[in-house]
Design an enzyme around this catalytic site. Structure first.
Site, PDB file in Angstrom:
ATOM      1  N   SER A  47       0.827  -1.212   0.000  1.00 51.64           N
ATOM      2  CA  SER A  47       0.000   0.000   0.000  1.00 51.64           C
ATOM      3  C   SER A  47       0.865   1.267   0.000  1.00 51.64           C
ATOM      4  O   SER A  47       1.864   1.359   0.716  1.00 51.64           O
ATOM      5  CB  SER A  47      -0.886   0.018   1.245  1.00 51.64           C
ATOM      6  N   THR A 106      -9.159  -1.515   2.965  1.00 52.72           N
ATOM      7  CA  THR A 106      -8.958  -1.918   1.580  1.00 52.72           C
ATOM      8  C   THR A 106      -9.241  -3.405   1.404  1.00 52.72           C
ATOM      9  O   THR A 106      -9.728  -4.078   2.322  1.00 52.72           O
ATOM     10  CB  THR A 106      -7.562  -1.458   1.060  1.00 52.72           C
ATOM     11  N   LYS A 143     -13.680  -4.242   2.373  1.00 55.43           N
ATOM     12  CA  LYS A 143     -14.547  -3.067   2.182  1.00 55.43           C
ATOM     13  C   LYS A 143     -16.037  -3.333   2.377  1.00 55.43           C
ATOM     14  O   LYS A 143     -16.771  -2.452   2.799  1.00 55.43           O
ATOM     15  CB  LYS A 143     -14.334  -2.483   0.776  1.00 55.43           C
ATOM     16  N   ASP A 159     -14.067   6.261  -2.373  1.00 53.63           N
ATOM     17  CA  ASP A 159     -13.548   5.752  -3.654  1.00 53.63           C
ATOM     18  C   ASP A 159     -14.236   6.436  -4.841  1.00 53.63           C
ATOM     19  O   ASP A 159     -13.600   6.765  -5.834  1.00 53.63           O
ATOM     20  CB  ASP A 159     -13.766   4.239  -3.769  1.00 53.63           C
ATOM     21  N   GLY A 175     -18.324  -5.340  -9.880  1.00 53.23           N
ATOM     22  CA  GLY A 175     -18.007  -5.655  -8.490  1.00 53.23           C
ATOM     23  C   GLY A 175     -18.004  -4.389  -7.634  1.00 53.23           C
ATOM     24  O   GLY A 175     -18.593  -3.370  -7.996  1.00 53.23           O
ATOM     25  N   THR A 193     -20.364 -11.698 -16.131  1.00 55.73           N
ATOM     26  CA  THR A 193     -21.626 -12.221 -15.611  1.00 55.73           C
ATOM     27  C   THR A 193     -22.659 -11.086 -15.671  1.00 55.73           C
ATOM     28  O   THR A 193     -22.674 -10.212 -14.802  1.00 55.73           O
ATOM     29  CB  THR A 193     -21.446 -12.670 -14.139  1.00 55.73           C
ATOM     30  N   ILE A 220      -8.382   1.403 -13.458  1.00 58.99           N
ATOM     31  CA  ILE A 220      -8.135   1.713 -12.042  1.00 58.99           C
ATOM     32  C   ILE A 220      -7.014   0.863 -11.441  1.00 58.99           C
ATOM     33  O   ILE A 220      -6.703   0.969 -10.270  1.00 58.99           O
ATOM     34  CB  ILE A 220      -9.422   1.672 -11.188  1.00 58.99           C
ATOM     35  N   TYR A 264      -3.084   0.028 -10.824  1.00 57.73           N
ATOM     36  CA  TYR A 264      -1.971   0.961 -10.597  1.00 57.73           C
ATOM     37  C   TYR A 264      -0.795   0.719 -11.523  1.00 57.73           C
ATOM     38  O   TYR A 264       0.355   0.614 -11.063  1.00 57.73           O
ATOM     39  CB  TYR A 264      -1.460   0.854  -9.145  1.00 57.73           C
TER      40      TYR A 264
HETATM   41  P1  ATR Z   1     -13.578  -5.248  -6.896  1.00 55.52           P
HETATM   42  O1  ATR Z   1     -14.017  -4.982  -5.491  1.00 55.52           O
HETATM   43  O2  ATR Z   1     -12.129  -4.935  -7.149  1.00 55.52           O
HETATM   44  O3  ATR Z   1     -14.470  -4.628  -7.910  1.00 55.52           O
HETATM   45  P2  ATR Z   1     -14.885  -7.778  -7.227  1.00 55.52           P
HETATM   46  O4  ATR Z   1     -16.061  -7.238  -6.477  1.00 55.52           O
HETATM   47  O5  ATR Z   1     -14.392  -9.148  -6.922  1.00 55.52           O
HETATM   48  O6  ATR Z   1     -13.625  -6.844  -7.074  1.00 55.52           O
HETATM   49  O7  ATR Z   1     -15.232  -7.678  -8.808  1.00 55.52           O
HETATM   50  C1  ATR Z   1     -14.367  -8.175  -9.775  1.00 55.52           C
HETATM   51  C2  ATR Z   1     -14.864  -7.802 -11.172  1.00 55.52           C
HETATM   52  O8  ATR Z   1     -13.884  -8.261 -12.116  1.00 55.52           O
HETATM   53  C3  ATR Z   1     -16.179  -8.461 -11.565  1.00 55.52           C
HETATM   54  O9  ATR Z   1     -16.867  -7.622 -12.444  1.00 55.52           O
HETATM   55  C4  ATR Z   1     -15.694  -9.730 -12.284  1.00 55.52           C
HETATM   56  O10 ATR Z   1     -16.598 -10.275 -13.214  1.00 55.52           O
HETATM   57  P3  ATR Z   1     -17.727 -11.346 -12.720  1.00 55.52           P
HETATM   58  O11 ATR Z   1     -18.774 -10.556 -12.023  1.00 55.52           O
HETATM   59  O12 ATR Z   1     -18.209 -11.981 -13.985  1.00 55.52           O
HETATM   60  O13 ATR Z   1     -17.012 -12.314 -11.812  1.00 55.52           O
HETATM   61  C5  ATR Z   1     -14.487  -9.181 -13.021  1.00 55.52           C
HETATM   62  N1  ATR Z   1     -13.560 -10.251 -13.348  1.00 55.52           N
HETATM   63  C6  ATR Z   1     -12.706 -10.885 -12.521  1.00 55.52           C
HETATM   64  N2  ATR Z   1     -12.016 -11.843 -13.180  1.00 55.52           N
HETATM   65  C7  ATR Z   1     -12.455 -11.801 -14.467  1.00 55.52           C
HETATM   66  C8  ATR Z   1     -12.132 -12.531 -15.647  1.00 55.52           C
HETATM   67  N3  ATR Z   1     -11.211 -13.503 -15.643  1.00 55.52           N
HETATM   68  N4  ATR Z   1     -12.775 -12.201 -16.793  1.00 55.52           N
HETATM   69  C9  ATR Z   1     -13.698 -11.221 -16.817  1.00 55.52           C
HETATM   70  N5  ATR Z   1     -14.049 -10.498 -15.744  1.00 55.52           N
HETATM   71  C10 ATR Z   1     -13.435 -10.782 -14.581  1.00 55.52           C
END
Ligand code: ATR
Length: 281
Positions: free
Chosen positions: A20, A67, A71, A107, A133, A157, A227, A229
């Site tokens: 961090s 973080t 969260k 955020d 997410g 999804t 988003i 880094y």
């Molecule tokens: P954050 O808090 O960082 O947003 P999260 O709530 O786990 O993390 O959300 C992750 C996001 O990345 C979701 O939109 C996820 O898609 P799904 O809802 O279909 O799971 C997306 N994501 C993660 N891995 C992925 C992958 N391999 N391909 C496409 N989307 C992905």
């Protein structure tokens, strides 16, 4: 730095937290303004989160950032949640007011302030947000507050994007006219309709990650924000195409600046904070 019996303690709860940058720029801000406070990292195991939050009261820690991965879970352990936390359903800041813990989300503000550095006027803009997410929820909340015209939420999804829309319908009028949930495979159909593209997923963190869509479809009129880094593949293409683009650091700095202001009621020294982690934007 002088530490004495009156030094206030701030910090960040994460797991992991070693990488961090918040301790560096928050400490720089305290020092610059002559505030007698320190900001330290706390690695909190998910199963210990409740105890860690309770310890804020016992140890009289003045405030913390929250973080990944805490969260969402942290909300149930505080005394009060602010309006935006009720909607976003995630918190990244706790203020300890004499043993009464209030949770905030900064955020969304960090995202919007960062974006405004390269795209000051967001009203009536059309935006593609990739991901549905926790980060996406904060980004979408900020965009709705800025009165953008359209938000396509593209997700692997689609049901999750639809759920986001339904959750926000309770809080924002006409949101069903603004938000359109789509599948990642539909991005080519709408990409020419948008001004701004935002990646909120972790795809791009590793250079081997597959692209979220055909990045050749990006054109110079797009503003592109990732988003993450670092300069991801998505951002490299945006740069090559001559787009305005931005990585996750501006969002990081501005969310931290807002947390600082919530804790101290003083204006955050943005330039000092940026400089402390080697940023020039
Ligand atoms: P954050 O808090 O960082 O947003 P999260 O709530 O786990 O993390 O959300 C992750 C996001 O990345 C979701 O939109 C996820 O898609 P799904 O809802 O279909 O799971 C997306 N994501 C993660 N891995 C992925 C992958 N391999 N391909 C496409 N989307 C992905």
């Amino acid at each position: 730095m002088k530490i004495d019996g009156q030094t206030r303690i701030y910090g960040i709860f994460g797991y992991p937290v070693k990488h961090s940058k918040s301790p560096t720029f928050q400490t720089a801000a305290f020092q610059h303004l002559g505030i007698n406070a320190v900001y330290v990292p706390f690695e909190v195991n998910p199963e210990d989160l409740q105890k860690a939050v309770e310890s804020l009261k016992i140890l009289k820690i003045s405030g913390v950032n929250i973080t990944i991965p805490h969260k969402e879970n942290v909300i149930q352990y505080v005394n009060e949640i602010s309006e935006e936390v009720k909607i976003v359903k995630a918190a990244n800041t706790i203020k300890n007011i004499d043993g009464y813990l209030v949770a905030y989300n900064t955020d969304w503000y960090g995202f919007i302030e960062g974006l405004k550095e390269i795209n000051p006027d967001l009203e009536n803009k059309k935006v593609l947000v990739i991901g549905a997410g926790g980060s996406s929820r904060a980004v979408v909340y900020g965009l709705l507050k800025e009165n953008v015209d359209k938000i396509y939420i593209a997700n692997r999804t689609v049901e999750k994007a639809i759920k986001l829309l339904n959750d926000y319908l309770e809080h924002f009028k006409i949101v069903d006219k603004i938000i359109k949930p789509i599948h990642l495979s539909e991005i080519p159909d709408i990409i020419n309709d948008v001004d701004i593209i935002v990646n909120t997923t972790s795809i791009g963190l590793n250079d081997e990650d597959f692209p979220l869509f055909d990045y050749n479809l990006i054109n110079p009129k797009h503003t592109v924000v990732d988003i993450i880094y670092k300069e991801t593949k998505l951002l490299k293409v945006a740069k090559e195409k001559g787009c305005k683009y931005q990585n996750g650091y501006p969002m990081l700095i501005y969310q931290g600046a807002k947390s600082f202001e919530i804790w101290t009621n003083q204006k955050a020294p943005i330039e000092i904070m940026k400089k402390s982690i080697g940023l020039h934007f």
